[in-house]
Design an enzyme around this catalytic site. Structure first.
Site, PDB file in Angstrom:
ATOM      1  N   HIS A 100       0.715  -1.076   0.027  1.00  0.00           N
ATOM      2  CA  HIS A 100      -0.165   0.062  -0.021  1.00  0.00           C
ATOM      3  C   HIS A 100       0.792   1.296  -0.039  1.00  0.00           C
ATOM      4  CE1 HIS A 100       0.555   0.948   4.217  1.00  0.00           C
ATOM      5  NE2 HIS A 100       0.680  -0.235   4.502  1.00  0.00           N
ATOM      6  N   CYS A 116       3.648  -4.652   6.554  1.00  0.00           N
ATOM      7  CA  CYS A 116       3.051  -4.418   5.275  1.00  0.00           C
ATOM      8  C   CYS A 116       4.397  -3.770   4.405  1.00  0.00           C
ATOM      9  CB  CYS A 116       2.057  -3.338   5.206  1.00  0.00           C
ATOM     10  SG  CYS A 116       0.442  -3.975   5.675  1.00  0.00           S
TER      11      CYS A 116
END
Length: 145
Positions: A100, A116
């Site tokens: 992301h 992440c």
């Protein structure tokens, strides 16, 4: 003019993907993350399209290694686990792990996340668009040491 070029490129990617035999779709688009280099290399049918800096797990956290297909995608997601932190252009690939965008661009190129894979938001948007074009089933996210 740039819009026209992007449109033509997008159409050619979709047409090329749809013209390929079913067995060849397995790795059409690959986003390969190198934990040691803190980079992502995006390839389409073996040709390098992009190479970007990323941030993966900082000390005390882990970014799992392996190969996955995207499971779900959200143009904007807010992390319920980490104080509703924004996760623009989120591509979830393994449980709560996603690629992301981030506003913490000064940290790109070194470990900084909870696990992440963070990208500059503009690059996350580009990857998100490519995955939408070729399809999640034709995309692989590969995380290596």
């Amino acid at each position: 003019m740039k819009t026209l070029i992007r449109f033509v490129l997008a159409c050619s990617l979709v047409l090329a993907a749809s013209a390929m035999p079913a067995f060849a779709h397995g790795s059409s688009l690959v986003a390969k993350v190198s934990l040691s280099r803190q980079t992502m290399t995006v390839t389409y049918r073996g040709k390098v399209l992009h190479r970007w800096k990323v941030s993966t797990a900082r000390k005390g956290y882990v970014t799992p290694r392996g190969t996955w297909r995207p499971k779900r995608m959200h143009r904007m997601w807010y992390s319920r686990k980490y104080d509703m932190s924004p996760m623009p252009y989120a591509i979830f690939y393994h449980g709560g792990y996603a690629v992301h965008g981030t506003n913490a661009v000064s940290r790109l190129g070194r470990p900084a996340s909870h696990g992440c894979v963070r990208l500059h938001t503009a690059n996350a948007a580009r990857l998100y668009s490519l995955v939408k074009q070729v399809g999640a089933g034709n995309t692989r996210i590969v995380v290596t040491r």
